[in-house]
Design a protein around this motif. Structure first.
Motif, PDB file in Angstrom:
ATOM      1  N   ALA A 170       5.548  23.585  -8.815  1.00  0.00           N
ATOM      2  CA  ALA A 170       4.129  23.254  -8.925  1.00  0.00           C
ATOM      3  C   ALA A 170       3.903  22.539 -10.243  1.00  0.00           C
ATOM      4  N   ARG A 171       2.997  21.574 -10.228  1.00  0.00           N
ATOM      5  CA  ARG A 171       2.691  20.788 -11.432  1.00  0.00           C
ATOM      6  C   ARG A 171       1.190  20.589 -11.550  1.00  0.00           C
ATOM      7  N   TRP A 172       0.710  20.645 -12.801  1.00  0.00           N
ATOM      8  CA  TRP A 172      -0.677  20.298 -13.126  1.00  0.00           C
ATOM      9  C   TRP A 172      -0.695  18.841 -13.554  1.00  0.00           C
ATOM     10  N   GLU A 173      -1.491  18.023 -12.868  1.00  0.00           N
ATOM     11  CA  GLU A 173      -1.549  16.603 -13.175  1.00  0.00           C
ATOM     12  C   GLU A 173      -2.999  16.132 -13.185  1.00  0.00           C
ATOM     13  N   ILE A 174      -3.247  15.063 -13.930  1.00  0.00           N
ATOM     14  CA  ILE A 174      -4.531  14.352 -13.900  1.00  0.00           C
ATOM     15  C   ILE A 174      -4.245  12.969 -13.355  1.00  0.00           C
ATOM     16  N   ILE A 175      -4.603  12.738 -12.097  1.00  0.00           N
ATOM     17  CA  ILE A 175      -4.328  11.483 -11.409  1.00  0.00           C
ATOM     18  C   ILE A 175      -5.655  10.854 -11.019  1.00  0.00           C
ATOM     19  N   ASN A 176      -5.877   9.628 -11.490  1.00  0.00           N
ATOM     20  CA  ASN A 176      -7.145   8.919 -11.251  1.00  0.00           C
ATOM     21  C   ASN A 176      -8.343   9.755 -11.709  1.00  0.00           C
ATOM     22  N   ASN A 177      -8.189  10.384 -12.883  1.00  0.00           N
ATOM     23  CA  ASN A 177      -9.237  11.203 -13.509  1.00  0.00           C
ATOM     24  C   ASN A 177      -9.600  12.432 -12.672  1.00  0.00           C
ATOM     25  N   VAL A 178      -8.729  12.854 -11.800  1.00  0.00           N
ATOM     26  CA  VAL A 178      -8.957  14.034 -10.977  1.00  0.00           C
ATOM     27  C   VAL A 178      -7.942  15.095 -11.366  1.00  0.00           C
ATOM     28  N   HIS A 179      -8.432  16.269 -11.775  1.00  0.00           N
ATOM     29  CA  HIS A 179      -7.551  17.386 -12.096  1.00  0.00           C
ATOM     30  C   HIS A 179      -7.034  17.984 -10.793  1.00  0.00           C
ATOM     31  N   VAL A 235      12.227  19.728  -7.284  1.00  0.00           N
ATOM     32  CA  VAL A 235      11.077  19.662  -8.187  1.00  0.00           C
ATOM     33  C   VAL A 235      10.290  18.393  -7.918  1.00  0.00           C
ATOM     34  N   LEU A 236       9.025  18.436  -8.280  1.00  0.00           N
ATOM     35  CA  LEU A 236       8.191  17.231  -8.291  1.00  0.00           C
ATOM     36  C   LEU A 236       8.375  16.516  -9.616  1.00  0.00           C
ATOM     37  N   GLU A 237       8.498  15.214  -9.563  1.00  0.00           N
ATOM     38  CA  GLU A 237       8.615  14.461 -10.808  1.00  0.00           C
ATOM     39  C   GLU A 237       7.245  14.330 -11.462  1.00  0.00           C
ATOM     40  N   PRO A 238       7.173  14.077 -12.764  1.00  0.00           N
ATOM     41  CA  PRO A 238       5.876  13.873 -13.414  1.00  0.00           C
ATOM     42  C   PRO A 238       5.067  12.771 -12.732  1.00  0.00           C
ATOM     43  N   LYS A 239       3.779  12.991 -12.597  1.00  0.00           N
ATOM     44  CA  LYS A 239       2.826  12.149 -11.881  1.00  0.00           C
ATOM     45  C   LYS A 239       2.971  12.254 -10.369  1.00  0.00           C
ATOM     46  N   CYS A 240       3.971  13.012  -9.898  1.00  0.00           N
ATOM     47  CA  CYS A 240       4.106  13.351  -8.478  1.00  0.00           C
ATOM     48  C   CYS A 240       4.216  12.124  -7.577  1.00  0.00           C
ATOM     49  N   ASN A 241       4.935  11.117  -8.032  1.00  0.00           N
ATOM     50  CA  ASN A 241       5.203   9.939  -7.207  1.00  0.00           C
ATOM     51  C   ASN A 241       6.501  10.055  -6.424  1.00  0.00           C
ATOM     52  N   LEU A 438      16.888  26.110 -15.148  1.00  0.00           N
ATOM     53  CA  LEU A 438      16.224  26.741 -16.287  1.00  0.00           C
ATOM     54  C   LEU A 438      15.180  25.796 -16.850  1.00  0.00           C
ATOM     55  N   SER A 439      14.231  26.372 -17.565  1.00  0.00           N
ATOM     56  CA  SER A 439      13.173  25.593 -18.195  1.00  0.00           C
ATOM     57  C   SER A 439      13.526  25.367 -19.656  1.00  0.00           C
ATOM     58  N   LEU A 440      13.694  24.096 -20.034  1.00  0.00           N
ATOM     59  CA  LEU A 440      13.997  23.754 -21.425  1.00  0.00           C
ATOM     60  C   LEU A 440      12.738  23.436 -22.222  1.00  0.00           C
ATOM     61  N   ARG A 441      11.767  22.786 -21.571  1.00  0.00           N
ATOM     62  CA  ARG A 441      10.530  22.427 -22.250  1.00  0.00           C
ATOM     63  C   ARG A 441       9.371  22.620 -21.290  1.00  0.00           C
ATOM     64  N   ALA A 442       8.303  23.240 -21.795  1.00  0.00           N
ATOM     65  CA  ALA A 442       7.134  23.501 -20.956  1.00  0.00           C
ATOM     66  C   ALA A 442       6.519  22.191 -20.483  1.00  0.00           C
ATOM     67  N   GLY A 443       6.236  22.110 -19.188  1.00  0.00           N
ATOM     68  CA  GLY A 443       5.641  20.914 -18.609  1.00  0.00           C
ATOM     69  C   GLY A 443       6.648  19.917 -18.088  1.00  0.00           C
ATOM     70  N   SER A 444       7.910  20.023 -18.473  1.00  0.00           N
ATOM     71  CA  SER A 444       8.949  19.132 -17.981  1.00  0.00           C
ATOM     72  C   SER A 444       9.563  19.692 -16.710  1.00  0.00           C
ATOM     73  N   PRO A 445      10.201  18.846 -15.901  1.00  0.00           N
ATOM     74  CA  PRO A 445      10.912  19.382 -14.733  1.00  0.00           C
ATOM     75  C   PRO A 445      12.007  20.358 -15.162  1.00  0.00           C
TER      76      PRO A 445
END
Length: 579
Positions: A170-179, A235-241, A438-445
């Motif tokens: 799961a990822r939190w993203e802001i896409i086209n100004n939509v949370h 995993v979903l990549e950043p920006k979920c493209n 494993l998680s190396l950095r918060a917010g990264s895949p």
């Protein structure tokens, strides 16, 4: 349809230790802190209808202890009373805190076929919860450092017929100004289209968006993928493209609410027009190179036998044929050793490996008469002297083959969310699954570990958009667990494998009795030299932790820099590895 770019998993020589000479057993005890829990973790077992290997793997390897990437030394679990409990290690006092309840989840309608509950943190203040009964919730956790009461801001049944699932990512993203929160939900469903494979893994891609005016949340079933195996890494990549998947079988898009899936494209048939194979044209292939060799990949039909392939290399010219079709017949840019040319046939791909006659020379093109550039990837810089192989390398043993099916080829792919095509691909081999994530950095895949010779290398994907529909995918080598690839292959009773975020130590955890700790350094063994070459060698430290005979099964594990926290039915254990 274009061929996917080849991903090159090339370890950094700066992160490899060729002078590592194994682990030495340390008899120093590991301090263990214990905290009793009043209610056991909620654990669901398979029902009579969940009898396949997919179900057994999904349930038995479920990690009931959830790490918070935004708050170090803090983790959570869900108990049998549907209460989210928090446990934390205090680095200043060196003590394990008491278990604290942070949220009481309303009990859902449980029944046969339920899954274990899962929890994923997507930001400093939000997390996603799946009850395993078909429901999905979003919690506003507030300040998790102060352990505030959580608030439910979204709750709904996601899939049709209340199909249960676990959260894969799961990822939190802001896409086209939509949370929005985008989720990958994994379930095992009946496959009505294949009599041989009665069940299949289904990945439902869900978007939960927040309306800025009403501050309300709404769900949207965006996409769906299916495959006949469980993903080892997903995993979903950043920006979920796009989505990154590693598995021993391929996944395909079967549904898209935003970009409908069209019929499968058939590759256009090429007309001969009287031209022979030697005519200069750009062949359809991908290739990469190192200081010593050239690796060429061809796409071939799925049902291809070795008898259908013919590869001839005379040192200057390379011919590759599939039945009567010439995949390649051209002169090479530089000479190759004709006696060391090898090829390997996989599922829908053919790999040809050439050994350069002039090593450490970078070929600007594969062929002499037509420019064929290497695939998009960071090339390894030319070095005057290659690193020697690890001195732990030896002949293959039975444990190296594990218990996996040797006919299954593991791969790592990126699949585009709009075109639904595989844009990047790496063939990992027939016995090289993802060892753990494993998680190396918060917010990264999530990062993942793969075996490399006797070692285990930790990799982290980086996705960078280039143009409107083009991306660059780089896989960065973050660290190395010396000889861990060889060691884990010999542990037949392992349940969990994990390492600390700084990769200072790795752990292999059996269900009941033994926990093996492997630290990369051992201060008491410094200054040792090889008896034959007089070169300095490094020794790691191994520790064996034996649990009590009547100890409960380990249900979850979280590794941190100083400690490892284990979860059982009655206790939370804290192993002070580096304290």
């Amino acid at each position: 349809m274009t061929s996917p770019a080849i991903i090159d998993f090339r370890p950094s020589h700066l992160l490899l230790n060729p002078n590592f000479d194994g682990y030495k057993l340390s008899l120093d005890p590991v301090p263990i802190l214990k905290t009793e829990i009043t209610a056991a973790p909620r654990r669901v077992f398979t029902s009579d209808d969940q009898y396949t290997f997919l179900h057994a793997k999904l349930f038995s390897l479920h990690n009931h202890l959830i790490h918070d990437p935004w708050l170090e030394y803090s983790c959570y679990f869900i108990d049998e009373n549907w209460t989210v409990q928090n446990v934390r290690y205090d680095t200043t006092t060196g003590r394990l805190g008491s278990v604290k309840a942070v949220h009481k989840v309303p009990k859902p309608n449980t029944g046969r076929g339920d899954y274990n509950a899962s929890l994923t943190f997507v930001s400093e203040k939000f997390c996603v919860f799946a009850d395993g009964c078909g429901g999905l919730k979003i919690f506003n956790t507030g300040d998790r450092y102060r352990v505030e009461e959580w608030k439910t801001i979204f709750s709904d049944t996601i899939l049709e017929n209340s199909i249960p699932f676990v959260i894969q990512d799961a990822r939190w993203e802001i896409i086209n100004n939509v949370h929005q929160i985008q989720c990958l939900l994994l379930s095992i469903q009946q496959n009505n289209d294949n009599e041989d494979e009665k069940f299949e893994a289904v990945l439902d891609w869900i978007a939960i968006k927040r309306d800025a005016q009403s501050n309300s949340w709404s769900k949207l079933h965006v996409r769906q993928l299916k495959g006949n195996t469980l993903p080892e890494y997903c995993v979903l990549e950043p920006k979920c493209n796009g989505i990154l998947i590693s598995a021993d079988r391929k996944f395909e898009f079967t549904f898209d609410n935003e970009h409908p899936i069209g019929p499968k494209e058939e590759p256009p048939k090429e007309e001969n027009n009287g031209k022979n194979d030697q005519d200069v044209k750009k062949p359809e292939l991908n290739w990469t190179q190192s200081d010593e060799d050239i690796t060429i990949h061809f796409n071939i039909p799925q049902e291809t036998n070795k008898q259908d392939i013919k590869v001839i290399c005379d040192g200057a010219n390379l011919q590759v044929r599939h039945k009567s079709e010439a995949l390649l017949n051209a002169d090479l840019f530089q000479g190759a050793d004709k006696d060391l040319t090898t090829w390997n046939l996989g599922n829908e791909w053919l790999e040809v490996v050439l050994i350069k006659q002039v090593q450490s020379f970078t070929w600007p093109s594969l062929l002499k008469d037509v420019i064929v550039l290497p695939s998009e990837m960071p090339l390894q810089p030319i070095r005057e002297l290659s690193l020697p192989p690890s001195n732990l390398r030896t002949e293959m043993e039975d444990c190296d083959f594990g218990d996996v099916d040797m006919d299954k080829e593991h791969s790592f792919v990126r699949m585009d969310a709009i075109s639904h095509q595989t844009t990047h691909k790496a063939n990992l081999g027939s016995n090289n699954p993802v060892l753990f994530t494993l998680s190396l950095r918060a917010g990264s895949p999530l990062a993942f570990a793969l075996r490399n010779d006797v070692d285990a290398c930790v990799w982290l994907p980086y996705v960078q958009p280039n143009a409107e529909s083009d991306v660059t995918l780089n896989i960065k080598h973050e660290g190395t667990l010396n000889a861990f690839g060889y060691i884990q292959a010999s542990k037949q009773q392992k349940k969990f494998m994990q390492c600390s975020p700084d990769m200072n130590y790795a752990i292999i955890c059996e269900p009941h009795r033994h926990i093996f700790v492997y630290k990369s350094t051992y201060a008491s063994a410094s200054g040792l030299k090889n008896r034959n070459s007089s070169a300095k060698i490094s020794i790691g430290q191994q520790k064996l932790i034996t649990m009590e005979e009547d100890s409960d099964e380990v249900l979850g594990i979280v590794c941190q820099a100083e400690t490892t926290i284990l979860l059982t039915r009655k206790q939370v254990l804290c192993l002070q590895i580096n304290s």
